[in-house]
Structures are given as C-alpha cells and as structure tokens.
Design an enzyme around this catalytic site. Structure first.
Site, PDB file in Angstrom:
ATOM      1  N   GLY A  41       4.035 -12.106   4.869  1.00 16.74           N
ATOM      2  CA  GLY A  41       4.689 -13.345   5.274  1.00 16.74           C
ATOM      3  C   GLY A  41       4.065 -14.007   6.492  1.00 16.74           C
ATOM      4  N   GLY A  88       2.203 -14.201  -1.989  1.00 21.06           N
ATOM      5  CA  GLY A  88       3.222 -15.146  -1.548  1.00 21.06           C
ATOM      6  C   GLY A  88       2.608 -16.494  -1.218  1.00 21.06           C
ATOM      7  N   GLU A 129       3.473  -3.113  -0.377  1.00 19.06           N
ATOM      8  CA  GLU A 129       3.541  -4.240   0.554  1.00 19.06           C
ATOM      9  C   GLU A 129       3.997  -3.754   1.927  1.00 19.06           C
ATOM     10  OE1 GLU A 129       4.061  -8.222  -1.514  1.00 19.06           O
ATOM     11  OE2 GLU A 129       6.050  -7.398  -1.298  1.00 19.06           O
ATOM     12  N   HIS A 151      11.877  -6.063  -3.240  1.00 16.96           N
ATOM     13  CA  HIS A 151      11.001  -6.734  -2.270  1.00 16.96           C
ATOM     14  C   HIS A 151      11.533  -6.481  -0.861  1.00 16.96           C
ATOM     15  CE1 HIS A 151       8.861  -9.828  -0.058  1.00 16.96           C
ATOM     16  NE2 HIS A 151       7.998  -9.838  -1.070  1.00 16.96           N
ATOM     17  N   SER A 166      -0.332 -11.022   2.864  1.00  8.21           N
ATOM     18  CA  SER A 166      -1.395 -11.868   3.428  1.00  8.21           C
ATOM     19  C   SER A 166      -2.687 -11.837   2.607  1.00  8.21           C
ATOM     20  CB  SER A 166      -1.687 -11.457   4.881  1.00  8.21           C
ATOM     21  OG  SER A 166      -0.516 -11.520   5.648  1.00  8.21           O
TER      22      SER A 166
HETATM   23  P1  PGA Z   1       2.454 -13.192   1.587  1.00 12.49           P
HETATM   24  O1  PGA Z   1       3.720 -12.567   0.824  1.00 12.49           O
HETATM   25  O2  PGA Z   1       1.317 -13.226   0.604  1.00 12.49           O
HETATM   26  O3  PGA Z   1       2.897 -14.572   1.998  1.00 12.49           O
HETATM   27  O4  PGA Z   1       2.162 -12.306   2.768  1.00 12.49           O
HETATM   28  C1  PGA Z   1       3.553 -11.525  -0.078  1.00 12.49           C
HETATM   29  C2  PGA Z   1       4.897 -11.126  -0.663  1.00 12.49           C
HETATM   30  O5  PGA Z   1       5.852 -10.942   0.089  1.00 12.49           O
HETATM   31  O6  PGA Z   1       5.066 -11.009  -1.883  1.00 12.49           O
END
Ligand code: PGA
Length: 262
Positions: free
Chosen positions: A172, A235, A166, A96, A214
C-alpha cells in the site's frame, strides 16, 4: 513451464461506476496480449456485474476482494461465495491484510477458504508478517497463518488454492519498500516447504505462490526471476491500464527459473 498469474486488486477504487467501466474497457484491450499469462481483475463487489459484462468473451477472469464465511442468511453487508460465483467470479481473495487488520480472525479466514474451495472457486489466501525480527520469528508467524488458514482443506481441493505472500510492511501507499528478490526467494521456499509438510511433495508444488506489495512495472522482472514465484497480486499498479499493461508485458517476458524441488 509455469503459468504466470497476475491478479489486480482494485481495492476501493475507482470512485464511480463510469470510471470502473472505463478502466475495465482499457484492461480488456490487453486480452490479445495475455499469452499464457492468467489475468484476474478484482473490482469492488458493487462493480462486479458491470465489469463482468465488459470482460465477457475475453480470457481475463473476474475476481472478488473478499467473501462471507457463511452460505446465506442474516449476514448484513456480506456476499457469499455462491453469489460471487453466480456473478461470474472465479478467484476470491481471502484474508487480505487490510481485512485482517479490521478484525478477521484466522478461524474466520479458514472458514472462508473452505467456503470458496467447496464451491470450486479459487481461494487466493493472503498471508504475511507485519514486521521482521532478527531471530526469524516472522517465519513461525507465517507458518502458523498458513496452517490455520488451510485447516481442514483436503488435498483434492488444492487445485482451487493460490497463496499470496504479502508482507504488510511492503503493502500500500505507506509501504517502506518492495521486498528484495533474495528476501522473496527465501519466503517462497518457506511457503512451499510448509505446503509440503501439510500435503506432500507431489501436490504442494502445484499450488501457485504469488507475491504482493508495491509491485510495479519496474521491479516485477527482478521479483519474478529472483523470487521463484508464480506471479503477483497487484494493488496500486493495477489502477492504470497502461501501468498494468507494462506489468503484464514484463511478466510475460521474464524467464522464471525452474523451482528447485526440496
Ligand atoms: P500494493 O497493494 O500493490 O498497492 O502495494 C498490494 C495488495 O495489497 O494487494
């Protein structure tokens, strides 16, 4: 028909075991509406045992957010793939971006992929660029991350592999935005082409490619239908069972076009 996949990455949330159990109990209620969708929840390692009890006897699978590259021994603070598997984990997130940012190297990540797949658990290998440039160097970067992450992985182990794309700039709380479906489509083609180059057409299309960054209940249908992907690594939107339930409903209802074979 492709099997759609939703992986919930709770990251370092929630803050107490009681809250984690409560969230797992809420998510458990989704079991009856999974349909053909494969749902995995990856809580913090400390909560795995209790969450496992909550979701036992459901089709919801247990995931882990990271793993040691080593089998056993003097590895303070780490959990081995064997320990996670023994605790009921079937899917392990590897590489990750938040772990890469803390210093995990491509080499270490490759060892983790081999450790996980070697035990017949699924390695969900995360890849993604931190920024974009006009010249398309981000494609080279992504290709190199895939090649090094998969070094030494045999064709027969591909059944234990998923890829999560990602892009760091979309992940995030500080994310700029989610990708556009058209941008994602380009990337899913690029990832599949890289897998074809490594393993050949016959097997490369069987590796699920997920998108993370996101994703929420509002953008999931466009990303899924337009991005030619198999599902999502989620996330923030996985921390509310309501939102996650809506995401599941959208994922199930969205028609995914047949992937154009290269
Ligand atoms: P997010 O995170 O959906 O909050 O952007 C995704 C992840 O890092 O797995």
């Amino acid at each position: 028909m492709i099997q759609k996949i939703l992986v919930a990455n709770w990251k370092m949330n929630p803050q107490t075991l009681a809250e984690a159990k409560a969230l797992a109990l809420e998510v458990k209620k989704l079991n009856k509406s999974l349909g053909e969708t494969r749902v995995v929840i990856a809580p913090p390692a400390l909560y795995i045992g209790e969450v496992s009890k909550v979701i036992s006897k459901t089709k919801i699978e247990l995931g882990a957010q990271n793993v040691s590259s080593e089998k056993e021994g003097a590895q303070t603070g780490e959990n081995s793939a064997g320990m996670l598997k023994d605790a009921g984990v079937s899917v392990i997130i590897v590489g990750h971006s938040e772990c890469r940012a803390k210093g995990e190297s491509d080499d270490m990540i490759n060892k983790k992929v081999l450790a996980v797949t070697g035990l017949s658990a699924v390695a969900l290998l995360c890849v993604g660029e931190s920024s974009r440039d006009e010249e398309g160097h981000y494609l080279e970067f992504l290709g190199a991350q895939l090649v090094s992450g998969l070094k030494g992985l045999q064709v027969k182990s591909l059944k234990n592999l998923m890829i999560a794309y990602e892009p760091i700039w979309a992940i995030g709380a500080n994310a700029k935005r989610a990708m556009l479906p058209s941008e994602l489509h380009e990337m899913s083609i690029f990832i599949r082409k890289t897998l074809i180059n490594l393993y050949g057409k016959a097997v490369a299309y069987k590796v699920p490619v997920l998108y993370g960054g996101s994703v929420d209940e509002k953008n999931a249908n466009l990303l899924l239908a337009g991005g030619a992907i198999d599902g999502f690594l989620v996330g923030r939107a996985s921390l509310s069972a309501d939102t996650f339930g809506q995401l599941l409903a959208t994922t199930k209802a969205t028609g995914v076009p047949k992937i154009v074979k290269l």
